[in-house]
Each structure stands twice: as structure tokens, then as C-alpha cells.
Enzyme design. Structure first.
Site, short mmCIF file in Angstrom:
data_model
loop_
_atom_site.label_atom_id
_atom_site.label_comp_id
_atom_site.label_asym_id
_atom_site.label_seq_id
_atom_site.Cartn_x
_atom_site.Cartn_y
_atom_site.Cartn_z
N TYR A 1 2.56 60.29 -3.08
CA TYR A 1 1.48 59.68 -3.67
C TYR A 1 0.33 59.11 -2.75
O TYR A 1 0.82 58.50 -1.84
CB TYR A 1 1.97 58.54 -4.68
CG TYR A 1 0.73 58.13 -5.38
CD1 TYR A 1 0.02 58.88 -6.34
CD2 TYR A 1 0.15 56.77 -5.12
CE1 TYR A 1 -0.95 58.30 -7.10
CE2 TYR A 1 -1.10 56.42 -5.83
CZ TYR A 1 -1.47 57.24 -6.63
OH TYR A 1 -2.48 56.83 -7.40
N GLN B 1 -8.69 56.86 3.21
CA GLN B 1 -7.41 57.38 2.50
C GLN B 1 -7.36 58.75 2.31
O GLN B 1 -6.29 59.28 2.44
CB GLN B 1 -7.58 56.51 1.10
CG GLN B 1 -6.49 56.83 0.17
CD GLN B 1 -6.73 56.62 -1.25
OE1 GLN B 1 -6.73 55.33 -1.64
NE2 GLN B 1 -7.25 57.68 -2.15
N ASP C 1 -12.41 59.72 -1.21
CA ASP C 1 -12.08 58.33 -1.31
C ASP C 1 -11.89 58.08 0.04
O ASP C 1 -10.90 58.19 0.65
CB ASP C 1 -10.99 57.89 -2.30
CG ASP C 1 -10.69 56.59 -2.31
OD1 ASP C 1 -11.20 55.84 -1.68
OD2 ASP C 1 -10.08 56.12 -3.34
N LYS D 1 -4.89 59.51 -6.87
CA LYS D 1 -5.26 60.81 -7.58
C LYS D 1 -6.39 61.60 -7.05
O LYS D 1 -7.14 61.10 -6.23
CB LYS D 1 -5.74 60.28 -8.90
CG LYS D 1 -4.44 60.06 -9.92
CD LYS D 1 -3.91 61.37 -10.37
CE LYS D 1 -2.66 61.01 -10.99
NZ LYS D 1 -1.73 62.18 -11.21
C1 F6R Z 1 -5.53 55.01 -8.97
C2 F6R Z 1 -5.56 54.17 -7.87
C3 F6R Z 1 -5.19 52.61 -8.01
C4 F6R Z 1 -4.21 52.05 -7.07
C5 F6R Z 1 -3.72 50.62 -7.36
C6 F6R Z 1 -2.53 50.29 -6.41
O1 F6R Z 1 -5.86 56.33 -8.39
O2 F6R Z 1 -6.00 54.33 -6.81
O3 F6R Z 1 -4.81 52.09 -9.39
O4 F6R Z 1 -2.94 52.97 -7.23
O5 F6R Z 1 -4.66 49.86 -7.05
O6 F6R Z 1 -2.98 50.42 -5.20
P1 F6R Z 1 -2.37 49.95 -3.78
O7 F6R Z 1 -0.72 50.54 -3.87
O8 F6R Z 1 -3.04 50.58 -2.69
O9 F6R Z 1 -2.32 48.49 -3.95
MG MG Z 2 -8.85 54.80 -4.26
MG MG Z 3 -10.98 57.49 -7.03
#
Ligand code: F6R
Ligand code: MG
Ligand code: MG
Length: 369
Positions: free
Chosen positions: A229, A95, A11, A232
Site C-alpha cells: 500500500y 510519496q 502526490d 490510492k
Molecule cells: C488515503 C490516504 C489517507 C492515509 C491516512 C493514513 O488515500 O492517503 O487516508 O491512508 O491518512 O496515513 P498514514 O498511514 O500516512 O498516517
Molecule cells: Mg496522500
Molecule cells: Mg491523493
């Protein structure tokens, strides 16, 4: 002919949140692979995405863990990050690139890898599965059902090459250890481990009659590499089909049940794994629900003939509809377990820093025990 199939994904930024890779990202990755193909560095390639993950499918004859192929994938991810993701300020640009420089092997640096060297059979049908908004343990249930459950795979009973069973190589991703267990005799031991998919993950599967490699999955856990974190580790896997291995239809059968997997919103919830056509591989509702794409190829002297979009079929409509129903049901739990993951899994999310603030406010309950 011996060849290596490398499925490498990362990603590195996506459109409108964590939803989808854009065309310019796919095009740039393809053009770099094309240039390398014309120089003879690889045999063939296919570039696609599942949600916000850019997926590189590469065939070559450089073997597993080739510095050249892994370096190429790393360069593609960094170049696409710099020239497209950052240019358009896509969300989460770069990322999964957890390291600042390539160090010889892309495994452990952020991107996910399912890779194996094998002899191409007279005819080599293969299924490649790509998932978004879940974790590598999501393959445990379907892989077990494909290679050990005769109610799924009729060939385990009927075909003598399958009848002696399969060896499961399982990784303990917390301790970084592996164990080989044989089905059918040790199936209860296999299930005792892989029923905990956050920790025990099927890494590869071999046919017992001759040791033939039958399936390979990615086992990266980004949070364990980064210690926090970082999204995923949306997994990939490939499975060889037919002629003494599970038939393509047996391989697809478990996906008609959208089982609950960990991931979804903020990598912190349980949701159904929805099998979708490639055109629907872009999570939306509550950043999901988690989804899986299946691509069928024939390998022909290393060339990737295909793909067949395996879930682009009304036969999976009921699975999708059930997944939508489960989505409604799970979402109604809001922040409560088991809609939300349990405390062990939440360790790797942003929740601990929220809880830290409350630490000083706890006082003895004065309960008389
Ligand atoms: C799941 C994922 C998304 C983010 C969510 C919050 O793997 O990547 O659900 O965790 O959109 O993202 P942030 O913290 O970057 O705003
Ligand atoms: Mg993502
Ligand atoms: Mg993904």
C-alpha cells in the site's frame, strides 16, 4: 493541427496530512513549466491540485510517451519534493515517486498519466476530471453512462454520429491485458467487466463511426507497482465534448449521482464520489469523502483556454448533499464491510501485517463435520 494533451499527477506531499497541496508547490511547478514554454518545449500548461495531488495539464507536439515531456514532469515532481515538500516537512513528501531515477517513461514509476495525441477539431471543448481518495475504476460508472447509456446521453438516440456507439478499451490491471468491446451490442459484456472497478478499468473510448478518440483515463495502480500500500492511485481522465460527441452537459450528468467508490480513509473504505468546485477540492472528513473536480477547457491551437470550474454550480448542490448523507450512513458501519473494503482489496493495505500476528493462535475447531 495534431497535438498531445498530457495530464500527469502525483502526490508528492501535502499540508496537514493528506489534505491539500500548498501554493508554493503549485507556484514552483508553474514556473518550471513557464520556463519550458518560453523555450518552445511545450505549447501550454495549467497547474492545479485535487486534494493532495499535484496535477500538471500540458499541451505539446511531442506525441504520446515523449521522454522529454515525461522527463519534464518527473523533474517537476522531484524538484517540488526537494525544494518545497521536504523544506516544510509536508506530509508524505515524494510519496508517489516510486523510482529513484527517471527511466524514459513516467508510466509505471508512480505518477498517474492520461495522455493522447489527436487532431484538434475546428472547436475542441474538453472536460478534464481530477479525483482524490479513490482509484482509476471510479471512472467506470460515469464513463459507461456517458458513452453507452441513452438515459444519460440523449445524443446516443438523437445524433447519428453517436448512434452507432462507442468502443471501450478496458484494461485488466491485475493481468496487464486489454480488450476492446463495442457498445451497444456488447454492453452486457462491458458491464460484466467494469462492474469490478478494482480490476477492470476503462482506459480509452473511441467513436465507432470513424474511430475518433473520445476519452482517456489513467490506469495506474500504485499498489501493483510497489507490491504494497502506497496511497490510492487517485485518477485523472479527459473527455472530448460536443459536435458528434456527448455534449458537456451529458458528460457532467452522471456526476449528479455520487456513486460509491473505493478509497477514502487509508484507501480501505467505500465512500461517495462528491463533485466539488476547485476551491473545495480538499478532503477532510475521515480523509474524504472522495471528491472529483471537473475543469472545462477550449483547446485553441494547443492553447488551454479556461478553465471553467464545471461543478461550481448549484445544480450539483443536491449531489453534494446526498454525498454527505451517504457519508453519514457509510461511516456508521465503522470497520465493517461494506463500509470497509473486502479482503481482496485489503491485501494491498496494511491489514495483512496486522492479521499475520494472529496466525499462530488459530487452532482446529474440533467441529464434527
Ligand atoms: C488515503 C490516504 C489517507 C492515509 C491516512 C493514513 O488515500 O492517503 O487516508 O491512508 O491518512 O496515513 P498514514 O498511514 O500516512 O498516517
Ligand atoms: Mg496522500
Ligand atoms: Mg491523493
Amino acid at each position: 493541427m495534431k497535438l498531445t494533451l498530457s495530464v500527469i499527477k502525483a502526490d508528492i506531499g501535502s499540508l496537514a496530512g493528506h489534505s491539500r497541496v500548498i501554493k508554493e508547490q503549485l507556484d514552483l511547478a508553474s514556473s518550471i513549466l513557464k520556463e519550458n514554454q518560453s523555450k518552445g518545449k511545450l505549447i501550454d500548461y495549467y497547474v492545479t491540485n485535487c486534494g493532495d495531488d499535484l496535477e500538471l495539464i500540458i499541451t505539446h507536439n511531442k506525441g504520446e510517451n515523449s521522454e522529454e515531456i515525461h522527463g519534464l514532469a518527473w523533474n517537476i515532481f522531484t524538484e517540488v519534493t526537494e525544494k518545497v515538500s521536504k523544506k516544510y516537512k509536508l506530509y508524505g513528501a515524494g510519496q508517489d515517486l516510486l523510482s529513484s531515477a527517471f527511466s524514459g517513461n513516467i508510466k509505471g514509476m508512480g505518477p498517474g498519466v492520461a495522455e493522447a495525441e489527436f487532431e484538434e477539431r475546428i472547436s475542441e471543448p474538453i472536460a478534464i476530471f481530477l479525483a482524490d481518495k479513490t482509484e482509476p475504476g471510479a471512472w467506470n460508472l460515469p464513463l459507461y453512462r456517458i458513452f453507452a447509456d441513452p438515459f444519460t446521453t440523449a445524443g446516443l438516440i438523437i445524433d447519428e454520429k453517436l448512434h452507432s456507439g462507442f468502443t471501450f478499451r478496458i484494461m485488466d490491471v491485475m493481468e496487464d491485458q486489454i480488450i476492446d468491446l463495442n457498445a451497444p451490442e456488447e454492453s452486457y459484456d462491458i458491464l460484466a467487466l467494469i462492474g469490478t472497478p478494482s480490476r477492470y478499468v476503462i482506459q480509452s473510448i473511441y467513436r465507432r463511426v470513424d474511430g475518433l478518440l473520445s476519452a482517456v483515463a489513467s490506469t495506474t495502480r500504485l499498489s501493483l507497482i510497489a507490491g504494497r500500500y502506497v496511497g490510492k492511485d487517485d485518477p485523472v481522465c479527459f473527455i472530448r465534448a460536443q459536435h458528434g460527441l456527448p455534449a458537456m452537459g451529458e458528460i457532467l450528468e452522471p456526476f449528479a449521482f455520487p456513486h460509491l467508490v473505493a478509497g477514502w480513509m487509508r484507501g480501505s473504505h467505500h465512500g461517495p464520489l462528491m463533485p466539488v468546485a476547485q476551491r473545495d477540492a480538499h478532503p477532510t472528513r475521515f480523509d474524504g469523502p472522495p471528491r472529483v473536480v471537473g475543469l472545462g477547457f477550449q483547446l485553441s491551437n494547443g492553447k488551454l483556454i479556461g478553465p471553467a470550474d464545471l461543478f461550481d454550480d448549484p445544480a450539483f448542490d443536491r449531489a453534494r448533499s446526498l454525498a454527505n448523507e451517504i457519508t453519514d450512513y457509510m461511516r456508521r458501519h465503522g470497520p465493517f464491510m461494506p463500509g470497509r473494503l473486502g479482503p481482496e482489496e485489503m491485501e494491498y493495505t496494511t491489514l495483512p501485517s496486522v492479521l499475520k500476528k494472529l496466525q499462530g493462535r488459530f487452532r482446529p475447531s474440533n467441529r464434527k463435520s
